[in-house]
Motif scaffolding. Structure first.
Motif, mmCIF file in Angstrom:
data_model
loop_
_atom_site.group_PDB
_atom_site.id
_atom_site.type_symbol
_atom_site.label_atom_id
_atom_site.label_comp_id
_atom_site.label_asym_id
_atom_site.label_seq_id
_atom_site.Cartn_x
_atom_site.Cartn_y
_atom_site.Cartn_z
ATOM 1 N N GLU A 1 -30.580 0.320 -24.282
ATOM 2 C CA GLU A 1 -29.304 0.106 -24.801
ATOM 3 C C GLU A 1 -29.218 -0.685 -26.073
ATOM 4 O OE1 GLU A 1 -27.434 -2.542 -21.546
ATOM 5 O OE2 GLU A 1 -26.747 -3.704 -23.359
ATOM 6 N N LEU A 2 -30.259 -1.541 -26.498
ATOM 7 C CA LEU A 2 -29.888 -2.360 -27.702
ATOM 8 C C LEU A 2 -30.482 -1.124 -28.736
ATOM 9 C CD1 LEU A 2 -31.902 -5.586 -26.658
ATOM 10 C CD2 LEU A 2 -29.504 -5.214 -27.241
ATOM 11 N N LYS A 3 -31.261 -0.385 -28.480
ATOM 12 C CA LYS A 3 -31.842 0.648 -29.518
ATOM 13 C C LYS A 3 -30.466 1.601 -29.910
ATOM 14 C CE LYS A 3 -35.323 4.109 -29.762
ATOM 15 N NZ LYS A 3 -36.405 4.768 -29.075
ATOM 16 N N SER A 4 -29.824 1.804 -29.014
ATOM 17 C CA SER A 4 -28.536 2.771 -29.205
ATOM 18 C C SER A 4 -27.090 1.891 -30.102
ATOM 19 C CB SER A 4 -27.777 3.229 -28.119
ATOM 20 O OG SER A 4 -27.307 2.297 -27.373
ATOM 21 N N SER A 5 -27.522 0.426 -29.837
ATOM 22 C CA SER A 5 -26.340 -0.280 -30.537
ATOM 23 C C SER A 5 -26.920 -0.968 -31.748
ATOM 24 C CB SER A 5 -25.904 -1.493 -29.622
ATOM 25 O OG SER A 5 -26.856 -2.363 -29.324
ATOM 26 N N ILE B 1 -34.386 -0.206 -19.461
ATOM 27 C CA ILE B 1 -32.857 0.012 -19.726
ATOM 28 C C ILE B 1 -32.359 -0.863 -20.849
ATOM 29 C CG2 ILE B 1 -30.613 -0.132 -18.496
ATOM 30 C CD1 ILE B 1 -32.315 0.691 -15.826
ATOM 31 N N LYS B 2 -32.434 -2.336 -20.923
ATOM 32 C CA LYS B 2 -31.910 -2.880 -21.753
ATOM 33 C C LYS B 2 -32.469 -2.501 -23.111
ATOM 34 C CE LYS B 2 -29.777 -6.756 -23.056
ATOM 35 N NZ LYS B 2 -28.311 -6.459 -22.964
#
Lengths: 571, 254
Positions: free
Chosen positions: A473-477, A469-470
Motif C-alpha cells: 500500500e505504501l509502495k503504491s502511494s 499488505i501495508k
C-alpha cells in the motif's frame, strides 16, 4: 526539457564512505586507477563511526590456540550453515593482516601487558579475539582510513546522494546524483561502480542505526538488475537503550558483557544461566536477544520495558577505562551512572546479514561493472553475524572490492551514458518538489512502525501478511510524497528519494521471512519454531518487471579441506 | 508533557540577504535533547528546515550548532538544562549553506596539508607498544571532528588572515606527533604554515570540546613548546646560524 548537470569522469566510483568504501578507495587508488568517493553525509561521519566493540581477527595474542581455522568455524556455525564458505574463509584468513595494516596506517589499539594488540571476549567467539580501541573502535577505524584517503589523490564528494545507476546494455557505466549542499546534479561516468552504502536498519522504528541506513545501495543495485540474498536475516542486537525515548534503540556495546556485565530481570534473576548455561551472556546475539525479549514478554521487564544489564561490580576505574563512551552515553542521555547503577536495555535492530549477492573473491555482482562491499553485500554472515565480524568484513572485503574493481577497469572502457536517461532521472527527482505532496516523514513513520510491530524478533505468517499488505500500500502511494522548498539542502526531498529504497528493503525482508518457513539464526518464526534441513538454502531476490521474484538456491558446497574444520550441523 | 519555544535561525544565502530567527512551539518529553526538538520542527512543522545530523548519539560530530550562544552538539544538549526558550543558530565561524547548515569543507584542505603519520621502519612487526605509551595520542584520537573548537576560536573566527588552522588541526598533528611509532616532528610545519603562534591560549576550545580533550594544555602548548625549543631558543638559533654559515663556506669550497 533540457536539464542542467555536471559531467564527471572517473575509473572507479565508490558510493559510500564508511569503512568499506574508504578501504576500497585506498585499494583502488594504490592499484593505479582514478578513484572517486561519494557519500550522502560528511566525510568521516558514516555509520562505521558507531561501531564500538572491536575487530575480530585471530591474532592469538591472549589465547594462543586461536587461529584462522577456529575463526572460520565460529563464523560458519553461528551463520547457521548458510554463509558462503569462501567469504568466511577469506575473512578468517585475511582479518589479521588487515588489523596490522590498519595499525601501520596509524590506528592505536589497546595493548596487552606485553605490548601486543589486546583482544576482548565477545559473544560466540571461541577465544578472545576482538582488537579494540576502548569502546570507540569504529571511530579509530574511520578516522585512520579518512587520513589515508585525504593524503592520497582520491577525489571525494560529500553530501552527494546517488539516485540512480546508469546502464548501457547489461553493464553499469555510471550514476546520477544530487549534491545536497548546492542542489546541483552530477552525472558520473565510471568504468566500475562499488556500492558500499551500509545497511537498512532505518526501516525499523527501534534501531541502533544512524539516519543514513536506509538501504540506498540495495535499491540502486536491485533496480540495476543485481540479485539480493538472505534479506530476511535481520540481526537484533540484544542490548539497546530503552530510555529516554529520544535514544531508544541506541546501541549498548556487547563489550559490556564481554568485559563482565551480566543480565538480570526485574526479579533479580540472572536468567541467561537458564537460557544458555554454558555461554551465558556471551552466547550468539540471536539467542541473547530472544532471551531478553522473552523475559520482557513474560512480565519480568524493567519499568521502561527492558531488562537490566549490570557491570557496576567491576568498579569505576575499570569501567571508565574499558567502556568510556558507554559511561558517558548513560550519564549524558539517561542520567544513569553505570559504575553504580544498572542499565536498562532491550533488543534493537542492528544489522542486515543479507544484501547484494557478490562473488567472494572480487565482490563483483551479477551485473557487469557493479561491485558491492560491507553491510550492503551478503554471504559472509549467513543467518547471524558474530560481533566484530562486521569491522573485519569492511576491511577485508572493502579492500577486495577496490582490487576487484581496479582489475576490472583495466579491461573496461568508459561509456557515454544516454542523455535522456540522465534527464529523465533529474526530472524524477525534481518532481518531488511540490506543494501538495504527502509528508515523506509520515510514510517513513508508518513503514518503520509496521516493520517493528510485525516483522520483529519473533515472526508469524499472520503478522508478515499484515506487514506485506501495508508495504504494498505504501509502495503504491509513495510517488505521491513531496515537499516544498528547492533542491538545496532539502532533507525532506532526500527523505522522498530514500523512501523507494526503504520500501525495496522492507519488501525483501518480509517476502524472505514468509518464504523461510523455519527458524534459523536471526530469523525466528513461532509457527515454524524448528530449523529445517530443507531450508539449508539461500533466498535470492530478483527484479522482474515491477515485481520482486524469490527463489531458493542451495548453499555452495564447501570443499573437503574446509569441511574438516567445521562442527557438523545438528537438527 | 510541557512545551518550549525554539528560536531557529533561518536563511538561504542564495536568496536572502539577512537571516531571521523563527519561533516554533515544540512539545517536550523526558530526556529530550535539542536535536529531538529541531527534528520535531523538521518532521512536523516545516520539512524545508535544513539541518545536519547523523548518529544522534554524540559519536559523529555532525549536529554542531550554537545553542543559546554556546557552541554545542544538538544531540548532547538536554532541553531540561536550558529553560523554556532556546535559541539555535548555525556555527558562526563557517560560511552558511542554509539555516543551521554550514560549509566545513575548508577543514579537509587543512587536514590534507598536515604531514601524514610516518612510522618507523627499523622496528620488527607486529609492533610491541606499551599501553602507557599510547595514552597521550589516544586522548586526541577521541576527536569526532565536530569543529566546535574551530567555531569558538576567536582567532579562526575573527582573524582568518592569520592563516591559523585552528584547534582541531593542532590536535590532529599532535595525535600523530605523539604516536609512539611516528618519526616526524610537525611543530615546524605548524609554526611556519599553520599559524600556531597566533593561538593565545584562551582555552575556549577546551571548554566546548564534547569529548573533553584538553586541547590547549595537552596539544597546543606542547606543540608550541616544541616549536619554541626548535626554532626560537637563542642558543639553538646561534648554533643553527653558525652551522649554516659553515655549510655555506664548505659548499663554496667545492
Amino acid at each position: 526539457m533540457a536539464e542542467k548537470y555536471i559531467d564527471y569522469e572517473t575509473d572507479i566510483l565508490i558510493i559510500g564512505a564508511g569503512g568499506a568504501g574508504l578501504r576500497a578507495a585506498i585499494a583502488g587508488f594504490d592499484s593505479g586507477v582514478r578513484v572517486t568517493v561519494v557519500t550522502k553525509s560528511l566525510l568521516g561521519k558514516a555509520h562505521t563511526v558507531m561501531a564500538e566493540g572491536g575487530i575480530a581477527a585471530s591474532l592469538g595474542n591472549l589465547d594462543n590456540k586461536d587461529n584462522w581455522e577456529v575463526h572460520f568455524n565460529d563464523t560458519v556455525v553461528e551463520g547457521v550453515y548458510i554463509s558462503n564458505w569462501r567469504m568466511a574463509e577469506l575473512l578468517a584468513r585475511e582479518a589479521p593482516d588487515r588489523v596490522y595494516e590498519l595499525e601501520q596506517y596509524g590506528a592505536l589499539f589497546d595493548r596487552t601487558p606485553e605490548g601486543k594488540i589486546s583482544q576482548r571476549a565477545f559473544g560466540a567467539h571461541t577465544y578472545r579475539r576482538l582488537c579494540h580501541v576502548g569502546d570507540r573502535t569504529g571511530l579509530e577505524l574511520i578516522k585512520t582510513l579518512e587520513d589515508q584517503v585525504l593524503h592520497r589523490d582520491i577525489k571525494f564528494f560529500d553530501e552527494l546522494y546517488i539516485t540512480k545507476l546508469l546502464k548501457k546494455g547489461d553493464r553499469v557505466i555510471g550514476a546520477v546524483g544530487i549534491k545536497l549542499n548546492s542542489g546541483e546534479f552530477y552525472a558520473f561516468r565510471a568504468k566500475a561502480v562499488i556500492v558500499a552504502t551500509g545497511g537498512c536498519g532505518k526501516i525499523y522504528k527501534v534501531t541502533s542505526n544512524s539516519w543514513e541506513s536506509t538501504g540506498d545501495g540495495l535499491g540502486l543495485a536491485f533496480n540495476a538488475g543485481a540479485e539480493l540474498m538472505d534479506m530476511e536475516m535481520i540481526q537484533f542486537h540484544p542490548t539497546g537503550m530503552v530510555y529516554p525515548p529520544g535514544v531508544r534503540g541506541l546501541l549498548v556495546t556487547e563489550g559490556v558483557r564481554g568485559d563482565g556485565g551480566i543480565l538480570l530481570n526485574s526479579e533479580g534473576e540472572r536468567y541467561m544461566l537458564r537460557y544458555s548455561p554454558k555461554k551465558k551472556e556471551l552466547d550468539a546475539r540471536d539467542i541473547v536477544a530472544r532471551a531478553n525479549y522473552a523475559e520482557i514478554m513474560a512480565g519480568r521487564g524493567t519499568p521502561h520495558g527492558g531488562v537490566y544489564l549490570d557491570i557496576s561490580h567491576k568498579g569505576a576505574d575499570y569501567i571508565k577505562t574499558k567502556l568510556p563512551s558507554m559511561y558517558a552515553q548513560f550519564k549524558d542521555f539517561a542520567g544513569v551512572d553505570i559504575t553504580k547503577e544498572k542499565m536498562e536495555v532491550a533488543p534493537t535492530v542492528h544489522y542486515q546479514m543479507g544484501g547484494i549477492k557478490v562473488d567472494p573473491d572480487t565482490t563483483k555482482t551479477n551485473v557487469d561493472g557493479l561491485f558491492a562491499a560491507g553491510e550492503v553485500a551478503s554471504g559472509l554472515h549467513g543467518a547471524n553475524r558474530l560481533g566484530g565480524n562486521s569491522l573485519a568484513d569492511i576491511l577485508v572485503f572493502g579492500r577486495r572490492s577496490g582490487l576487484g574493481a581496479a582489475e576490472y577497469t583495466k579491461k573496461a572502457t568508459l561509456e557515454e551514458p544516454s542523455k535522456s536517461d540522465i534527464e529523465a532521472e533529474i526530472a524524477r527527482v525534481k518532481s518531488y518538489l511540490r506543494d501538495d505532496g504527502r509528508n515523506p516523514y509520515e510514510v517513513i513513520e508508518e513503514l518503520s512502525a509496521n516493520m517493528s510491530d510485525n516483522v520483529g524478533i519473533i515472526r508469524t505468517e499472520t503478522n508478515l501478511q499484515k506487514a506485506l499488505i501495508k508495504i504494498l500500500e505504501l509502495k503504491s502511494s509513495a510517488p505521491k510524497v513531496g515537499v516544498r522548498g528547492d533542491l538545496k539542502y532539502n532533507k525532506g526531498l532526500l527523505a522522498c528519494l530514500e523512501i523507494p529504497n526503504m520500501l525495496t528493503a522492507a519488501e525483501a525482508v518480509v517476502r524472505g521471512a514468509m518464504t523461510r518457513k523455519e527458524s534459523r539464526g536471526a530469523h525466528a518464526r513461532s509457527d515454524y519454531p524448528k530449523k529445517d534441513p530443507n531450508f539449508k538454502k539461500n533466498i535470492i531476490y530478483k527484479k522482474s518487471g515491477d515485481e520482486m521474484k524469490l527463489e531458493l538456491r542451495p548453499v555452495p558446497e564447501m570443499p573437503e579441506n574446509l569441511k574438516k574444520l567445521v562442527d557438523p550441523e545438528e537438527y | 508533557m510541557g512545551k518550549i519555544t525554539l528560536s531557529i535561525y533561518r536563511r538561504d544565502p542564495a536568496v536572502e540577504a539577512e537571516g531571521k530567527f523563527v519561533d516554533y512551539e515544540v512539545p517536550t518529553e523526558d530526556g529530550m535533547v535539542v536535536l529531538d526538538a529541531v527534528k520535531y520542527v523538521e518532521t512536523n512543522i516545516d520539512p524545508t528546515l535544513s539541518l545536519r545530523w547523523n548518529c544522534k548519539a554524540g559519536k559523529c560530530g555532525s549536529c554542531s550548532a550554537e545553542i543559546n550562544y554556546k557552541p554545542s552538539l544538538m544531540c548532547k544538549t538536554r532541553i531540561d538544562t536550558l529553560g523554556d526558550h532556546i535559541r539555535v543558530a548555525p556555527m558562526g565561524a563557517f560560511p552558511l549553506i542554509k539555516d543551521l547548515v554550514t560549509d566545513v569543507s575548508a577543514n579537509w584542505g587543512m587536514l590534507k596539508k598536515i604531514p601524514v603519520f610516518t612510522p618507523r621502519q627499523d622496528v620488527p612487526k607486529p609492533w610491541i607498544i606499551a599501553q602507557i605509551d599510547i595514552e597521550r595520542s589516544k586522548e586526541f584520537k577521541k576527536c569526532i571532528e565536530c569543529f566546535l573548537c574551530q567555531d569558538v576560536c576567536h582567532v579562526v573566527r575573527e582573524h582568518s588572515g592569520t592563516g591559523y588552522f585552528g584547534p582541531r588541526h593542532i590536535v590532529k598533528a599532535a595525535s600523530a606527533d605523539m604516536h609512539p611509532m611516528d618519526t616526524l616532528d610537525r611543530s615546524e610545519f605548524l609554526d611556519a604554515n599553520a599559524g600556531l603562534g597566533f593561538c593565545n591560549i584562551t582555552k575556549c576550545c577546551t571548554e566546548v570540546c564534547p569529548e573533553d580533550i584538553h586541547i590547549t594544555d595537552n596539544a597546543i602548548i606542547p606543540e608550541k613548546e616544541r616549536a619554541v625549543n626548535a626554532f626560537y631558543d637563542p642558543i639553538a638559533m646561534i648554533a643553527r646560524s653558525r652551522r649554516k654559515k659553515k655549510e655555506a663556506k664548505n659548499n663554496g669550497k667545492q
